[in-house]
Design a protein around this motif. Structure first.
Motif, mmCIF file in Angstrom:
data_model
loop_
_atom_site.group_PDB
_atom_site.id
_atom_site.type_symbol
_atom_site.label_atom_id
_atom_site.label_comp_id
_atom_site.label_asym_id
_atom_site.label_seq_id
_atom_site.Cartn_x
_atom_site.Cartn_y
_atom_site.Cartn_z
ATOM 1 N N LYS A 277 0.830 -1.205 0.000
ATOM 2 C CA LYS A 277 0.000 0.000 0.000
ATOM 3 C C LYS A 277 0.861 1.250 0.000
ATOM 4 C CE LYS A 277 -3.936 -2.160 2.347
ATOM 5 N NZ LYS A 277 -3.410 -3.522 2.108
ATOM 6 N N LEU A 278 0.254 2.375 -0.385
ATOM 7 C CA LEU A 278 0.965 3.651 -0.367
ATOM 8 C C LEU A 278 1.369 3.985 1.062
ATOM 9 C CD1 LEU A 278 1.858 6.171 -2.016
ATOM 10 C CD2 LEU A 278 -0.344 7.209 -1.386
ATOM 11 N N ALA A 279 2.682 4.165 1.279
ATOM 12 C CA ALA A 279 3.204 4.384 2.623
ATOM 13 C C ALA A 279 3.772 5.778 2.827
ATOM 14 C CB ALA A 279 4.292 3.355 2.935
ATOM 15 N N ALA A 280 4.220 6.436 1.756
ATOM 16 C CA ALA A 280 4.814 7.765 1.875
ATOM 17 C C ALA A 280 4.990 8.345 0.483
ATOM 18 C CB ALA A 280 6.163 7.700 2.600
ATOM 19 N N VAL A 281 5.161 9.655 0.423
ATOM 20 C CA VAL A 281 5.459 10.351 -0.833
ATOM 21 C C VAL A 281 6.707 11.194 -0.596
ATOM 22 C CG1 VAL A 281 4.635 12.006 -2.552
ATOM 23 C CG2 VAL A 281 3.029 10.401 -1.507
ATOM 24 N N ILE A 282 7.661 11.110 -1.512
ATOM 25 C CA ILE A 282 8.926 11.811 -1.356
ATOM 26 C C ILE A 282 9.158 12.760 -2.527
ATOM 27 C CG2 ILE A 282 9.906 9.929 -0.004
ATOM 28 C CD1 ILE A 282 11.452 9.056 -2.522
ATOM 29 N N ASP A 283 10.255 13.500 -2.457
ATOM 30 C CA ASP A 283 10.767 14.371 -3.513
ATOM 31 C C ASP A 283 9.774 15.459 -3.921
ATOM 32 O OD1 ASP A 283 12.260 15.611 -5.377
ATOM 33 O OD2 ASP A 283 12.724 13.828 -6.557
ATOM 34 N N PHE A 284 9.696 16.491 -3.088
ATOM 35 C CA PHE A 284 8.858 17.652 -3.359
ATOM 36 C C PHE A 284 9.652 18.781 -4.009
ATOM 37 C CE2 PHE A 284 6.227 15.246 -0.619
ATOM 38 C CZ PHE A 284 4.938 15.749 -0.655
#
Length: 306
Positions: A217-224
């Protein structure tokens, strides 16, 4: 660095430099081991610092503002988002021969979605849509307006009109490779579909490599680094780069947006696929084939919805 495309030392940055920077500016962490991450990006170099932290260093002057922006805005965005984003633990300054600002961040568990298994891709697509909608709801009045710092994500796709038309011309000379007439129609539709809404937060690079997966499952989002405030159409490109069939429809339904937004999104996807196809056609057939696949998906989508 098993699995990385790059050797330690790229852009003059290596583990020894990181050790010196940490010891000089964050001596409380000076005894922790430093090692390159298994899969590194291009704009920045990233190192593990102990077991619970990372160090992120831009590789060139053009990428330095992105780290400064993330240092400023990630703590503001994080509380309103449904999954974790990088947590800023320290902000480094130039030193030890390294000329840019850099950062120390908390380590986020998970594998990138282009490497780790996703159990339910339509469900994953809905989770990504939920993240984007949550990001768009965050107060945007004081955020950084789209521009050079976001590589013009969030701005009208017309900024890349010259690049797009040059790529179309180059591909037109290769008969049968790409239907450049249909591609030009997609681009023209994107240019004509102006953004009429109020500026909102966008991520700018919602791609499988920036989505972390844990337990499927989606756990985190990186690189903004390309994030900002403006038109969020660029965040819909994943509809064609990662999703297809049922998962694409799940994403399209969950994220909503009007026809003009989707037309601009197709334009963003088309631009990137065209320029990358031209770049990789002769030197990396596998990568070129993937960009050609995306082009085909975008053209078919325009035929259906455009």
């Amino acid at each position: 660095m098993v699995g990385s495309r790059y050797k330690d030392g790229r852009a003059g940055i290596d583990a020894e430099l990181v050790r010196r920077l940490i010891r000089a500016q964050f001596p409380q962490w000076g005894d922790l081991p430093v090692r390159p991450v298994a899969v590194d990006g291009w704009d920045n170099r990233t190192y593990r610092l102990g077991d619970a932290m990372t160090v992120r260093l831009p590789t060139a002057a053009g990428y330095a503002p992105a780290v400064e922006k993330e240092n400023r805005w990630l703590p503001v965005l994080a509380p309103s988002l449904p999954v974790p984003v990088p947590r800023i633990l320290g902000q480094g300054v130039p030193g030890e021969g390294y000329p840019f600002g850099w950062s120390v961040r908390g380590w986020l568990e998970g594998e990138s979605a282009n490497r780790g298994p996703v159990d339910d891709l339509p469900g994953f697509a809905v989770s990504v849509a939920g993240f984007l909608l949550a990001l768009q709801r965050i107060e945007a009045a004081d955020g950084p307006s789209a521009g050079a710092h976001s590589f013009h994500r969030g701005a009208p796709p017309a900024f890349y009109d010259g690049e797009t038309r040059a790529a179309l011309a180059a591909l037109a000379a290769l008969a049968g490779l790409v239907d450049t007439g249909r591609a030009a129609a997609v681009w023209q539709a994107a240019l004509a579909a102006g953004w009429q809404g109020s500026p909102v937060w966008f991520h700018g690079d919602i791609a499988s490599g920036n989505l972390l997966v844990r337990d499927g499952k989606l756990a985190a989002v990186i690189d903004f680094g390309t994030s900002g405030v403006g038109d969020p159409a660029c965040d819909l490109v994943i509809a064609w780069t990662m999703f297809s069939g049922e998962s694409r429809e799940a994403f399209r339904t969950a994220v909503g947006q009007d026809a003009a937004m989707w037309a601009r999104a197709r334009g963003w996807a088309l631009w990137k696929a065209l320029i990358c196809l031209v770049e990789f056609l002769d030197r990396d057939p596998v990568t070129a084939a993937e960009h050609r696949r995306v082009l085909g998906e975008v053209l078919a989508d325009h035929d259906l919805f455009g």
